[in-house]
Design an enzyme around this catalytic site. Structure first.
Site, PDB file in Angstrom:
ATOM      1  N   LYS A  22      26.646  26.550 -36.178  1.00  0.00           N
ATOM      2  CA  LYS A  22      27.715  25.673 -35.697  1.00  0.00           C
ATOM      3  C   LYS A  22      27.095  24.616 -34.795  1.00  0.00           C
ATOM      4  O   LYS A  22      26.440  24.941 -33.796  1.00  0.00           O
ATOM      5  CB  LYS A  22      28.722  26.513 -34.918  1.00  0.00           C
ATOM      6  CG  LYS A  22      30.153  26.108 -35.114  1.00  0.00           C
ATOM      7  CD  LYS A  22      31.029  27.140 -34.433  1.00  0.00           C
ATOM      8  CE  LYS A  22      32.473  26.758 -34.515  1.00  0.00           C
ATOM      9  NZ  LYS A  22      33.271  27.561 -33.602  1.00  0.00           N
TER      10      LYS A  22
HETATM   11  C1  E4P Z   1      36.556  27.734 -33.859  1.00  0.00           C
HETATM   12  O1  E4P Z   1      35.683  27.371 -34.603  1.00  0.00           O
HETATM   13  C2  E4P Z   1      36.816  27.039 -32.563  1.00  0.00           C
HETATM   14  O2  E4P Z   1      35.723  27.159 -31.732  1.00  0.00           O
HETATM   15  C3  E4P Z   1      38.063  27.590 -31.923  1.00  0.00           C
HETATM   16  O3  E4P Z   1      39.053  27.743 -32.923  1.00  0.00           O
HETATM   17  C4  E4P Z   1      38.544  26.760 -30.763  1.00  0.00           C
HETATM   18  O4  E4P Z   1      39.809  27.238 -30.381  1.00  0.00           O
HETATM   19  P1  E4P Z   1      40.470  26.853 -28.986  1.00  0.00           P
HETATM   20  O5  E4P Z   1      40.877  25.428 -29.032  1.00  0.00           O
HETATM   21  O6  E4P Z   1      41.662  27.778 -28.894  1.00  0.00           O
HETATM   22  O7  E4P Z   1      39.455  27.122 -27.922  1.00  0.00           O
END
Ligand code: E4P
Length: 220
Positions: free
Chosen positions: A83
């Site tokens: 990521k």
């Molecule tokens: C997933 O890839 C993201 O990091 C995550 O869904 C972020 O979610 P949030 O906005 O609730 O922190």
């Protein structure tokens, strides 16, 4: 639509994987910071449990650091997806890692142009954050609709992960738009199971059955 779990919790991952509904997992530094233990060891365990794509995010913010960290994370398990935060450094690192056949999930996507650029450099996934857009009074699902439209016009293999999901309505909207994947916090998946009429219906079936037994009716 594939369902990913958006968590670093081994316990929660194990319980939902056992139900056969989990296709992958996404983590991020905030989620990993909540867990006890070595993040790379946790990532290895998640891969063993899920046996599907597991996104692990780099901490580096420069191109060389992202590439180095990406290669190290990819060596943990063949299911690891790197990521990378969107930006010029992320795009350059994505091109290098993708050319090495290391799958990249480009995260922190908030516009269709960002998703298009990520797809052009071979990202395996893009993660548009819909909940955080809703939080600032912008309709997050419009972004998913735009990215789905754009990707349908071309031969990109990049999959759309609907991220920053807050409730089951987001999941329904993502599925109706044809998003490839929705990554959900465990509480959202839990909520997807629930309907009061299901509980009431089962209670009534069992009560009627018991009454028939008590009345002496012959039941096999
Ligand atoms: C997933 O890839 C993201 O990091 C995550 O869904 C972020 O979610 P949030 O906005 O609730 O922190």
């Amino acid at each position: 639509m594939k369902i990913f779990l958006d968590t670093g919790s081994l316990q929660e991952i194990e319980s939902f994987v056992a139900l056969g509904i989990v296709d992958g997992v996404t983590t991020n530094p905030s989620l990993m910071a909540k867990e006890k233990g070595n993040p790379r060891e946790i990532t290895r365990r998640i891969c063993q449990i899920v046996k599907g794509p597991v996104s692990a995010e780099v901490i580096a913010t420069d191109v060389d650091g992202m590439i180095r960290e990406g290669r190290e994370l990819a060596a943990i398990d063949p299911h690891v997806v790197i990521k990378l935060p969107f930006g010029k450094a992320g795009v350059r690192a994505c091109a290098t890692l993708s050319a090495e056949k290391i799958p990249v999930n480009m995260t922190l996507i908030f516009s269709p142009t960002q998703a298009l650029l990520a797809a052009k450099v071979g990202a395996a996934y893009v993660s548009p954050f819909i909940g955080r857009l809703d939080d600032i009074a912008t309709e997050g699902m419009n972004l998913i609709e735009e990215i789905v439209d754009i990707f349908q016009n071309y031969a990109f293999t990049t999959e759309i992960i609907v991220a920053s999901v807050r409730h089951p309505v987001h999941v329904v909207q993502a599925a109706r738009l044809g998003a490839d994947i929705c990554t959900c916090p465990p509480a959202v998946v839990e909520a997807m199971f629930k309907h009061p009429l299901t509980d009431i219906g089962l209670e009534r079936f069992l009560k009627d059955w018991e009454k028939a037994q008590a009345d002496g009716q012959d039941r096999v």
